[in-house]
Enzyme design. Structure first.
Site, short mmCIF file in Angstrom:
data_model
loop_
_atom_site.label_atom_id
_atom_site.label_comp_id
_atom_site.label_asym_id
_atom_site.label_seq_id
_atom_site.Cartn_x
_atom_site.Cartn_y
_atom_site.Cartn_z
N ASP A 168 3.55 -16.10 -14.23
CA ASP A 168 2.10 -16.04 -14.03
C ASP A 168 1.64 -14.64 -13.64
O ASP A 168 0.45 -14.41 -13.38
CB ASP A 168 1.62 -17.08 -13.00
CG ASP A 168 2.13 -16.79 -11.60
OD1 ASP A 168 2.92 -15.84 -11.42
OD2 ASP A 168 1.73 -17.52 -10.66
N GLU A 206 0.18 -3.47 14.41
CA GLU A 206 -0.49 -2.47 13.58
C GLU A 206 -1.77 -2.08 14.30
O GLU A 206 -2.61 -2.93 14.57
CB GLU A 206 -0.81 -3.04 12.20
CG GLU A 206 -1.34 -1.98 11.26
CD GLU A 206 -2.41 -2.50 10.31
OE1 GLU A 206 -2.54 -1.94 9.23
OE2 GLU A 206 -3.11 -3.45 10.67
N HIS A 240 1.57 -1.08 2.09
CA HIS A 240 0.69 -1.58 1.03
C HIS A 240 -0.74 -1.03 1.13
O HIS A 240 -1.57 -1.33 0.29
CB HIS A 240 0.67 -3.11 1.10
CG HIS A 240 0.10 -3.60 2.40
ND1 HIS A 240 0.74 -3.42 3.61
CD2 HIS A 240 -1.06 -4.21 2.69
CE1 HIS A 240 0.00 -3.90 4.58
NE2 HIS A 240 -1.10 -4.40 4.06
N ASP A 241 -1.02 -0.26 2.18
CA ASP A 241 -2.36 0.33 2.35
C ASP A 241 -2.38 1.83 2.08
O ASP A 241 -3.43 2.45 2.17
CB ASP A 241 -2.86 0.12 3.79
CG ASP A 241 -3.09 -1.35 4.14
OD1 ASP A 241 -3.36 -2.14 3.22
OD2 ASP A 241 -2.99 -1.68 5.34
N ASP A 292 -1.29 -7.78 12.37
CA ASP A 292 -2.32 -7.05 11.64
C ASP A 292 -3.47 -6.63 12.56
O ASP A 292 -3.99 -7.45 13.31
CB ASP A 292 -2.85 -7.98 10.54
CG ASP A 292 -3.75 -7.28 9.56
OD1 ASP A 292 -3.27 -6.36 8.90
OD2 ASP A 292 -4.94 -7.65 9.48
O1 ISL Z 1 -9.12 2.51 8.41
C1 ISL Z 1 -9.01 1.37 8.72
C2 ISL Z 1 -9.42 0.97 10.08
O2 ISL Z 1 -9.43 2.06 10.98
C3 ISL Z 1 -8.48 0.41 7.73
O3 ISL Z 1 -7.68 1.15 6.86
C4 ISL Z 1 -7.68 -0.71 8.35
O4 ISL Z 1 -7.33 -0.45 9.63
C5 ISL Z 1 -6.41 -0.99 7.70
O5 ISL Z 1 -6.60 -1.09 6.34
C6 ISL Z 1 -5.90 -2.31 8.29
O6 ISL Z 1 -5.04 -2.92 7.44
C7 ISL Z 1 -4.65 -4.24 7.63
O7 ISL Z 1 -5.73 -5.14 7.80
C8 ISL Z 1 -6.61 -5.31 6.71
C9 ISL Z 1 -5.89 -5.50 5.36
O8 ISL Z 1 -6.81 -5.31 4.33
C10 ISL Z 1 -4.74 -4.54 5.20
O9 ISL Z 1 -4.05 -4.76 4.00
C11 ISL Z 1 -3.88 -4.68 6.41
O10 ISL Z 1 -2.68 -3.95 6.35
C12 ISL Z 1 -7.44 -6.52 6.99
O11 ISL Z 1 -6.62 -7.61 7.30
CA CA Z 2 4.70 -16.10 -9.90
#
Ligand code: ISL
Ligand code: CA
Length: 577
Positions: free
Chosen positions: A35, A274, A347-348, A216
């Site tokens: 998928d 984080e 991943h960010d 997170d």
């Molecule tokens: O700059 C930021 C805040 O100061 C953002 O980049 C944020 O802090 C960061 O992306 C946080 O990331 C985590 O939480 C998010 C999610 O989209 C990310 O993938 C995750 O790693 C919301 O849950």
């Molecule tokens: Ca799959």
């Protein structure tokens, strides 16, 4: 490698001082049912890759049931698996396979917010007097303003994903807070019932056998809230939304909440936080073992140094001196108490080799140099899927290729100001999708990731950059990472040695020592394609080479070490007290 004498391995050193963590973003790791979305059976199928690398812990990005507005960071059921990823039985099988091989499993814990489709929010939204109303942040429109009109939001906080951090709910006439997307309403941690529900859920996972949590945006759970429940405005240009961090992060009850969580949930199992926007001082308080809060924190400072005022989509060249100063400050600040999580990629973040390295002419050299420099710091290193293969940024050339909600919302917001070409340039440098293209396993059509159509395009460079090719080449990025993991396991100086920064003003060479007892390591990394000379001082000419990214010997001449393009070397000597 030096054998580790018993007296150098005190029993009270926690295991994570000797461990390396591997992060999987399940959606992009391995698909098994065609998928186009990676799944839990795919991870199970690839467990041997982790074993070969030698890592100790697997951190899984969220796999819980979710509408996938933010790829699973919007959870609608904390105690179930999203059907796209598999079932609870698949998770149990994976857990068993990991434990059999001596690996631990760390789950992503997203409890600053839920999905707006979580039953808690559905109830909370249903009426102003619902018992769960106070589980989220509901506030009326700004006084004297018409609800739903621009500027009438309760505060001027901006969402991290562009636009206001408040959404107007027609049915009840109030606004709810969402620091991320409107489908990610913030939980109200001031309410003790919320905290109890979260702790209960965490215990449920621990009872199922998981070994810990990556938390997170955990420093966003305590907001600055007045005794009357009011939330303050933040500095911002007139009529614009401001960065909410100053009011929405590191609030006055953060430490209290984390200590409570520790008491209620943890029994030797662990948490890593984080914490975007956290200072060294906060980091130390959060990770000082005597305070029982977190075991380590992720800082964002070292991966924001190339950002201009426009943030992650406003990328400038890195000044290496800033990187040394920043990481040096975190090393010094957490030296006596506290512990760092060490990472380049996740991943960010755009891929480090495309960002602080050179992913064209010196991909192997710069990827391995960056790896050596990071892994020789004091702290627990994290490897993000594909980093060990030297995977690069996506280099997408059309907006249609992007999937990330943050990127798409930003592009929407900037469309009037920037040309399509400019938008594409900013996204290519800063988008989170750079890290989210499928893992490149081999050189076949979809890189061995899927037999179907991948949810996000595979990087065309998988014809040369892939796990099969990396495995076959003894000098590859992959084999260098394997050696670094082994070094972390075996060498007490790497685990616990004191950190001392050298050459802070050199614009091209990263240099530091690690010292434990009479053992000392010198770590040098060139951030340049041109030859460099590092003035390291006397006493290194007879030192032995611990690890490096060139096969031929390193050139030392008296007090100086010559470095080739993106070369890294680690030397060892004995120092007399
Ligand atoms: O700059 C930021 C805040 O100061 C953002 O980049 C944020 O802090 C960061 O992306 C946080 O990331 C985590 O939480 C998010 C999610 O989209 C990310 O993938 C995750 O790693 C919301 O849950
Ligand atoms: Ca799959």
């Amino acid at each position: 490698m030096n054998p580790v004498p018993d007296e150098l391995e005190p029993a009270d050193e926690p295991w994570w001082t000797r461990a390396v963590v591997y992060q999987i973003y399940p959606r992009s790791f391995q698909d098994t049912n065609g998928d186009g979305i990676g799944d839990l059976p795919g991870i199970l199928q690839r467990v041997d890759h982790l074993v070969e690398l030698g890592v100790d812990v697997l951190w899984l990005s969220p796999i819980y049931r979710s509408p996938q507005d933010d790829n699973g960071y919007d959870i609608s059921d904390y105690e179930d698996i999203d059907p796209a990823f598999g079932t609870l039985e698949d998770l149990d099988r994976l857990l068993e396979a990991l434990h059999e091989r001596g690996l631990k499993l760390v789950m992503d814990l997203v409890v600053n917010h839920t999905s707006d489709e979580h039953p808690w929010f559905v109830e909370s939204q249903s009426s102003t007097d619902n018992p769960k109303r106070d589980w989220y942040w509901w506030r009326p429109a700004r006084e004297g303003m018409e609800p739903g009109t621009p500027g009438a939001e309760p505060t001027n906080w901006g969402s991290f994903f562009s636009g206001p951090a408040w959404d107007h709910d027609e049915a009840t006439g109030e606004y709810y807070l969402h620091l991320f997307s409107r489908k990610q309403p913030d939980l109200n941690w001031e309410n003790p019932e919320v905290r109890r529900a979260v702790y209960r859920m965490m215990r449920w996972w621990l009872d199922r056998g998981v070994d810990g949590f990556r938390m997170d945006v955990i420093n966003l759970i305590s907001k600055t809230v007045g005794p009357d429940g009011s939330l303050p405005d933040v500095p911002a240009e007139d009529g614009r939304y401001g960065q909410p961090g100053v009011a929405a992060a590191n609030g006055p009850r953060l430490h209290e909440f984390l200590q409570e969580m520790h008491r209620e949930v943890f029994d030797g199992r662990r948490g890593v936080g984080e914490t975007p926007g956290t200072t060294v001082e906060h980091g130390r308080l959060l990770t000082d073992p005597a305070r029982h809060e977190l075991d380590m924190v992720f800082t964002f400072e070292h991966v924001s140094l190339d950002h201009g005022p426009g943030g992650r989509f406003d990328v400038h060249p890195l000044d290496l001196r800033d990187l040394k100063a920043t990481l040096g400050r975190w090393q010094a600040g957490l030296a006596e108490a506290g512990w760092n999580a060490l990472y380049w990629d996740n991943h960010d973040q755009p891929r480090i080799v495309s960002r602080y390295g050179d992913d064209v002419a010196y991909r192997r050299e710069s990827a391995t140099m960056l790896a050596i420099v990071l892994h020789l710091h004091r702290g627990t290193p994290y490897i993000y899927q594909g980093e060990e293969l030297g995977m690069t940024n996506a280099h997408f050339t059309s907006l249609e290729e992007y999937r990330d909600i943050e990127s798409l919302r930003w592009a929407d917001a900037e469309r009037d100001r920037l040309s399509e070409e400019q938008l594409l340039g900013c996204l290519a440098a800063g988008s989170r999708d750079n890290a989210r293209t499928p893992v490149q396993w081999d050189d076949t059509a979809q890189a061995g990731f899927t037999t179907g159509r991948p949810w996000i395009a595979v990087n065309p460079n998988h014809d040369t950059i892939n796990a099969a090719a990396e495995r076959a080449d003894p000098d590859s990025v992959f084999h260098l990472y394997r050696r670094l993991v082994a070094l972390r396991h075996e060498d007490p100086v790497v685990q616990r040695g004191d950190f001392h920064l050298l050459l802070p003003d050199d614009p091209h060479v990263y240099a530091f020592t690690r010292t434990l007892g009479d053992e000392q390591l010198l770590v040098l990394g060139s951030f340049s394609s041109d030859p460099q000379v590092a003035e390291v001082g006397p006493g290194w000419s007879d030192a032995s080479l611990v690890i490096g990214n060139y096969t031929s010997p390193v050139a030392t001449d008296g007090d100086r070490v010559a470095l080739r393009s993106w070369e890294a070397v680690v030397l060892r000597r004995t120092v007399s007290g």
